[in-house]
Design a protein around this motif. Structure first.
Motif, PDB file in Angstrom:
ATOM      1  N   ASN A 404       0.839  -1.200   0.000  1.00 41.59           N
ATOM      2  CA  ASN A 404       0.000   0.000   0.000  1.00 41.59           C
ATOM      3  C   ASN A 404       0.869   1.243   0.000  1.00 41.59           C
ATOM      4  OD1 ASN A 404      -1.858   2.053   0.464  1.00 41.59           O
ATOM      5  ND2 ASN A 404      -3.088   0.853   1.870  1.00 41.59           N
ATOM      6  N   THR A 406      -0.692   4.332  -0.850  1.00 46.31           N
ATOM      7  CA  THR A 406      -1.645   5.436  -0.924  1.00 46.31           C
ATOM      8  C   THR A 406      -1.295   6.510   0.097  1.00 46.31           C
ATOM      9  OG1 THR A 406      -3.151   4.262   0.568  1.00 46.31           O
ATOM     10  CG2 THR A 406      -3.474   3.978  -1.784  1.00 46.31           C
ATOM     11  N   PRO A 412      -8.001   8.042  -0.054  1.00 49.05           N
ATOM     12  CA  PRO A 412      -6.785   8.159  -0.874  1.00 49.05           C
ATOM     13  C   PRO A 412      -7.049   8.984  -2.124  1.00 49.05           C
ATOM     14  CG  PRO A 412      -7.268   5.864  -0.280  1.00 49.05           C
ATOM     15  CD  PRO A 412      -8.480   6.671   0.057  1.00 49.05           C
ATOM     16  N   TYR A 459      -5.216   5.177  -7.499  1.00 49.04           N
ATOM     17  CA  TYR A 459      -5.732   6.525  -7.300  1.00 49.04           C
ATOM     18  C   TYR A 459      -4.751   7.517  -7.930  1.00 49.04           C
ATOM     19  CZ  TYR A 459      -8.212   4.029  -3.569  1.00 49.04           C
ATOM     20  OH  TYR A 459      -8.964   3.130  -2.844  1.00 49.04           O
TER      21      TYR A 459
END
Length: 593
Positions: A404, A406, A412, A459
């Protein structure tokens, strides 16, 4: 004819006999068009550079320049780069200008190469992941030497010597070969002092020292300090309101963290309206409630409770508990309990115990084991067909990985999250009483079952207000005798929007999501989404597949009481048309405290 008329006639004749070119008659509009068509020609490079190397070499270089000054500057920089890369004697032997072209002849000479770089008094502990022998017979490039010295200093500051210094000594040049020796001054040996916390965060200091691996009297490690901020954000309830400081005193380093308590605990509620299948003229009110409690007992433990009722006589109960720094180690303990009641058809109970080991501040590897039981809640009538739901017992174990990067745990905006896991185990089918044995012919009551699952969440913000969210998720069950009540469930707000919760059964699936988000505030945005799924369903002796999709839009924003979200979705599948009458509206509210 008077005088004025004679003059006018004369001007008219002159104008007709001396008219300008046709393109020029078009007025200022045509003239502007011609100017802009010719304008790029003004920007074309005016000076061309041609280099010849003696002896011949293949070096890449820029050839076009807007003026002679920029060309001369580039030529000097190019010569300096050659000298830094071992061609110490490189020089320009001849340079001529002709017809906006610069021709230069460069005598590069014989390159200076490494004979050997000796480690000198540098200890092997500080030469970790450094191979000095790789330099032998390579061109002398001081930038590479600087990288080696920086790696040595990095290793030193991660082993208790933050004030170490490294330099080259005993340089010798024989012919075109150079040798040198590394000399190191380690400085004082520094250990960690007790962590110092400022702010209103309520957390046990002993836990934080073990979690960050910054414990008193252990050697100073600058890398742990760099990872500390990311690790603190991963907890989900910590706000860092000022950069971390380090105070060196009496050969000890005291880390000062400026931490406040964030609003991490949450109570979520979602209400939904959908057509009531039992009463077509009425709407059915559905709901979901979730409680998330973090930093229990001031030691970052967390507990999550979730209850759903998405249709009549259909309930879901989920319980999740996380215990970081298990037994004071880098292990994290997790327990997962899930209960699914599907009308009177069946009840599934799932239990999973996991041990997660932190590889770094962004990734975990997980080892887990558990058992799942499924019990039917009815007595079928013998009709010559084996029911798709069966009582099963499944004991499994598996391995997972999570990464991860983010930038925010709750909302996020940039980064990537990857989740992969695989499990395998023994499954047992328990025959339903009152059914003839002939229906179970060819069914293996004991078999090996394997599952593979994957999720990718992406994202990206393209500007301060616009961004996208993308998801790719998939899973597959491997077993020749799959039954309906152990299949994956899709549909609803969390995965395939536009359908009822858990509407689909699938033995394997691939789900993709594309979502555009427009932020008008930090935590307020509109979104438009498209969900596309590919489903395969294998139940005992039957197989089926379909490609449903969902589209829609929504809004999410923060109020004084919490976060409100609204989603409107339409879905299409083999059994559901893309119709407003089948649309789904979801209201959600999250209160943080």
């Amino acid at each position: 004819m008077n005088k004025n008329e004679i003059t006018f006639a004369f001007k008219k004749v002159v104008a007709e006999n001396n008219s300008p070119p046709l393109l020029w008659r078009g007025g200022w509009g045509v003239r502007l068009i011609l100017f802009f068509l010719c304008f790029p020609q003004i920007l074309v490079a005016q000076i061309t550079l041609q280099l010849y190397f003696q002896p011949s070499q293949n070096f890449s270089y820029q050839t076009q320049f807007p003026d002679s000054l920029s060309c001369e500057r580039y030529l000097q920089n190019f010569l300096q780069n050659l000298q830094r890369k071992g061609y110490w004697y490189a020089q320009i032997s001849q340079k001529t200008y002709q017809n906006k072209s610069l021709t230069a002849y460069i005598q590069i000479g014989e390159p200076i190469v490494w004979q050997k770089l000796h480690h000198g008094n540098v200890e092997n502990d500080f030469l970790e992941k450094i191979r000095l022998s790789n330099l032998q017979n390579q061109n002398f490039d001081y930038a590479e030497v600087q990288k080696i010295m920086q790696k040595i200093l990095t290793n030193a500051e991660n082993k208790g010597y933050p004030f170490a210094q490294v330099r080259l000594d005993s340089l010798q040049i024989i012919g075109n070969k150079i040798s040198a020796t590394l000399q190191m001054q380690k400085g004082f040996f520094v250990t960690w002092d007790t962590l110092h916390l400022k702010g209103n965060l309520k957390i046990k200091r002993k836990f934080l020292e073990k979690y960050l691996q910054i414990q008193k009297n252990e050697p100073y490690n600058h890398q742990k300090l760099q990872k500390a901020e990311r690790l603190l954000k991963n907890l989900g309830f910590v706000l860092i309101y000022k950069p971390t400081e380090v105070v060196f005193e009496n050969q000890q380093a005291r880390a000062v963290f400026y931490l406040n308590q964030g609003q991490s605990n949450a109570i979520d509620g979602i209400l939904g309206f959908m057509p009531n299948e039992l009463a077509p003229q009425q709407l059915l009110l559905t709901g979901q409630a979730q409680i998330r409690l973090r930093n229990l007992f001031n030691s970052a433990k967390s507990l999550e409770l979730e209850f759903q009722q998405t249709k009549p006589r259909h309930q879901i109960l989920n319980v999740f508990y996380k215990h970081p720094v298990l037994f004071g180690s880098r292990l994290q303990g997790e327990f997962d309990f899930k209960l699914l009641r599907e009308d009177t058809n069946f009840i599934n109970i799932y239990r999973n115990i996991r041990l997660a080991y932190s590889l770094n501040e962004k990734s975990f590897v997980k080892f887990f084991g558990g058992w799942q039981t499924s019990q039917t809640g009815f007595t079928p009538k013998p009709n010559g067909v084996l029911p798709p739901t069966q009582e099963t017992r499944y004991n499994f174990y598996g391995l997972g990985y999570e990464w991860n990067s983010t930038d925010n745990l709750f909302l996020p905006k940039n980064g990537l999250q990857l989740i992969i896991q695989s499990q395998t185990g023994n499954k047992k089918i328990i025959p339903i009483p009152f059914l003839p044995d002939t229906l179970y012919e060819g069914i293996q009551f004991n078999s090996l079952q394997t599952a593979v699952e994957m999720q990718i969440h992406y994202y990206k913000m393209f500007s301060r207000r616009s961004g996208i969210y993308g998801r790719l998720a998939g899973a597959k069950l491997f077993n020749p005798n799959l039954v309906q009540n152990e299949l994956y469930r899709l549909g609803g707000l969390l995965n395939l929007r536009g359908f009822n919760q858990n509407f689909f059964f699938a033995s394997s699936y691939l789900l993709g999501t594309a979502e555009y988000r427009f932020f008008w505030e930090e935590e307020a945005y509109f979104f438009f989404f498209y969900d596309q799924a590919f489903l395969q369903t294998q139940i005992l002796r039957t197989r089926n597949q379909e490609i449903p999709f969902g589209i829609g839009a929504g809004i999410s924003f923060r109020t004084k009481g919490g976060i409100f979200n609204l989603t409107y979705a339409l879905g299409k599948s083999q059994t559901q048309n893309l119709s407003v009458a089948k649309s789904k509206v979801h209201f959600g509210f999250t209160s943080r405290f």
